[in-house]
Design an enzyme around this catalytic site. Structure first.
Site, mmCIF file in Angstrom:
data_model
loop_
_atom_site.group_PDB
_atom_site.id
_atom_site.type_symbol
_atom_site.label_atom_id
_atom_site.label_comp_id
_atom_site.label_asym_id
_atom_site.label_seq_id
_atom_site.Cartn_x
_atom_site.Cartn_y
_atom_site.Cartn_z
ATOM 1 N N PHE A 136 0.857 -1.189 0.000
ATOM 2 C CA PHE A 136 0.000 0.000 0.000
ATOM 3 C C PHE A 136 0.886 1.229 0.000
ATOM 4 O O PHE A 136 1.757 1.378 0.856
ATOM 5 C CB PHE A 136 -0.915 0.018 1.226
ATOM 6 C CG PHE A 136 -1.904 1.164 1.207
ATOM 7 C CD1 PHE A 136 -3.103 1.045 0.520
ATOM 8 C CD2 PHE A 136 -1.615 2.357 1.848
ATOM 9 C CE1 PHE A 136 -4.006 2.102 0.478
ATOM 10 C CE2 PHE A 136 -2.507 3.420 1.815
ATOM 11 C CZ PHE A 136 -3.711 3.291 1.126
ATOM 12 N N ASP A 221 9.155 2.836 1.223
ATOM 13 C CA ASP A 221 7.975 3.536 1.724
ATOM 14 C C ASP A 221 7.935 3.320 3.235
ATOM 15 O O ASP A 221 7.514 2.273 3.715
ATOM 16 C CB ASP A 221 6.721 2.973 1.050
ATOM 17 C CG ASP A 221 5.428 3.585 1.583
ATOM 18 O OD1 ASP A 221 5.453 4.222 2.649
ATOM 19 O OD2 ASP A 221 4.380 3.388 0.950
ATOM 20 N N LYS A 250 2.827 10.211 8.202
ATOM 21 C CA LYS A 250 2.159 9.719 9.399
ATOM 22 C C LYS A 250 2.779 10.281 10.686
ATOM 23 O O LYS A 250 2.508 11.407 11.079
ATOM 24 C CB LYS A 250 2.114 8.191 9.396
ATOM 25 C CG LYS A 250 1.056 7.603 8.436
ATOM 26 C CD LYS A 250 0.909 6.125 8.607
ATOM 27 C CE LYS A 250 -0.130 5.494 7.687
ATOM 28 N NZ LYS A 250 -1.510 5.779 8.070
#
Length: 401
Positions: A136, A221, A250
């Protein structure tokens, strides 16, 4: 105006289906809803609230910067952005930083940079991007195509081309796919949404070696794993593998929206003036808060505390499983942990989430078969114990039907 869950249905696009609970206040790892009900937060906004709610360092940074300057276009730079960029480069392999607003935007920038680098250095034939099934990387059309979950990318028309996938931890399949026409490989150093799957040592080192062999860039990532989540400042530092480009978001802002792409000077030079940009990227408010979050997390005490808290959660999972036999294993690292449901409860992760909410615990899922915990990196040990007690009640509810 009375704000209710029903108002969501009236005014919001229906791409989300939120809980009936509407939180209104948080402090540390505790949250209270409109009715005054208290929750312990094991979700952390999906690995975002790395210091919990309303941490004094973040609140102070926001207040101080809020009385100085809020926004400038990138026609001018600003002090918080430059301070944060210097700290990021000092603490990592990188020389250069690009700021964005989210993980998806940071990943979009990384992919565009990789393509531009390949075009400039090797020519237009070198355009293949390889990523991994169940990965993702965000919800822009480019990043969702690179992400390895067709359910998220299908149904929007023709996808960006030259993007291929293979299974995570399958080095032979990856070796068969990569070639001299591969410009970049994007991978999570620990798959999050795909089920909390750690890479084997052989796999992650093999991917790095094959990227080197074929002159392809390795993009990590670290949107979910970065800023202390695994017990290292960035997960690559615990894998003994260094990427060429890394993305972070995040936890970087501790709850304030910010993302960043970091890379080496030789690669960064291919994003020349005008090739990419972001109106809010490098916003002074965001960077000031992120600097406070980064400074707080990037200490030996906090990073060691992550590993201590991991063990407490693992012990809790084990004790609950000894009584109720619901998990086949616990996967992950640091405070990115997932309890994998066994065959008796396969596909019922959401049932555990709903039951947890009922008992005053905020939790997550990773797919249909994994219960995911991503609490604050500084959650008090007593809150972990109380959260586990509430989780045990939720497990008992599901088991007893």
């Amino acid at each position: 105006m009375q704000v209710t869950r029903e108002l969501f249905n009236d005014v919001m696009v229906p791409n989300y289906n939120p809980s009936e609970v509407i939180p209104v206040r948080g402090e540390g790892s505790r949250v209270w809803d409109q009715n005054g009900k208290e929750f312990i937060d094991f979700a952390g906004g999906i690995a975002v609230n790395c210091l919990g709610h309303c941490h004094p360092a973040l609140v102070n940074a926001l207040k101080e910067q809020g009385e100085k300057i809020w926004h400038l276009s990138n026609v001018m730079t600003n002090e918080p952005a430059l301070r944060l960029a210097k700290k990021l480069t000092d603490a990592t392999f990188a020389d250069k930083v690009y700021f964005a607003n989210s993980g998806a935007e940071a990943n979009e920038a990384a992919l565009k940079l990789a393509r531009r680098w390949a075009l400039d250095v090797h020519g237009e034939q070198k355009n293949q991007i390889i990523a991994f099934n169940k990965g993702f990387h965000g919800r822009t059309f480019f990043t969702v195509t690179v992400g390895g979950q067709a359910a998220y990318s299908d149904g929007f028309g023709p996808k960006p081309a030259a993007v291929d996938h293979c299974d995570y931890n399958d080095l032979a399949a990856f070796e068969a796919l990569i070639s001299d026409n591969t410009c970049a490989v994007m991978m999570e150093p620990l798959q999050g949404e795909g089920g909390i799957i750690s890479p084997t040592n052989e796999f992650v080192k093999g991917v790095r070696a094959l990227c080197d062999k074929h002159n392809a860039l390795l993009i990590f990532d670290e949107v979910q794993t970065g800023v202390g989540r695994t017990g290292d400042l960035y997960a690559y530092q615990g894998l003994d593998v260094t990427p060429d480009i890394l993305t972070t978001a995040k936890a970087l802002g501790g709850g304030f929206p910010i993302g960043a792409m970091i890379t080496t000077a030789s690669i960064a030079e291919h994003l020349k003036v005008g090739t990419h940009g972001s109106t809010y990227g490098g916003n002074p408010l965001a960077c000031a808060v992120a600097e406070a979050a980064f400074d707080t997390v990037n200490t030996a005490e906090v990073l060691a505390g992550v590993k201590e808290r991991e063990q407490l959660l693992r012990d809790g999972f084990a004790a609950i499983n000894d009584k109720y036999d619901v998990f086949s294993e616990v996967r992950g690292k640091g405070l990115l942990l997932g309890g994998v449901l066994n065959s008796k409860f396969e596909g019922r992760a959401r049932d555990f989430l709903v039951a947890s909410t009922k008992h005053g615990l905020m939790s997550l899922v990773a797919g249909t078969n994994v219960v995911r915990f991503t609490p604050s990196l500084v959650i008090p040990l007593e809150d972990i114990k109380e959260g586990l007690a509430r989780f045990e009640k939720a497990v008992a509810d599901v088991v007893n039907g």
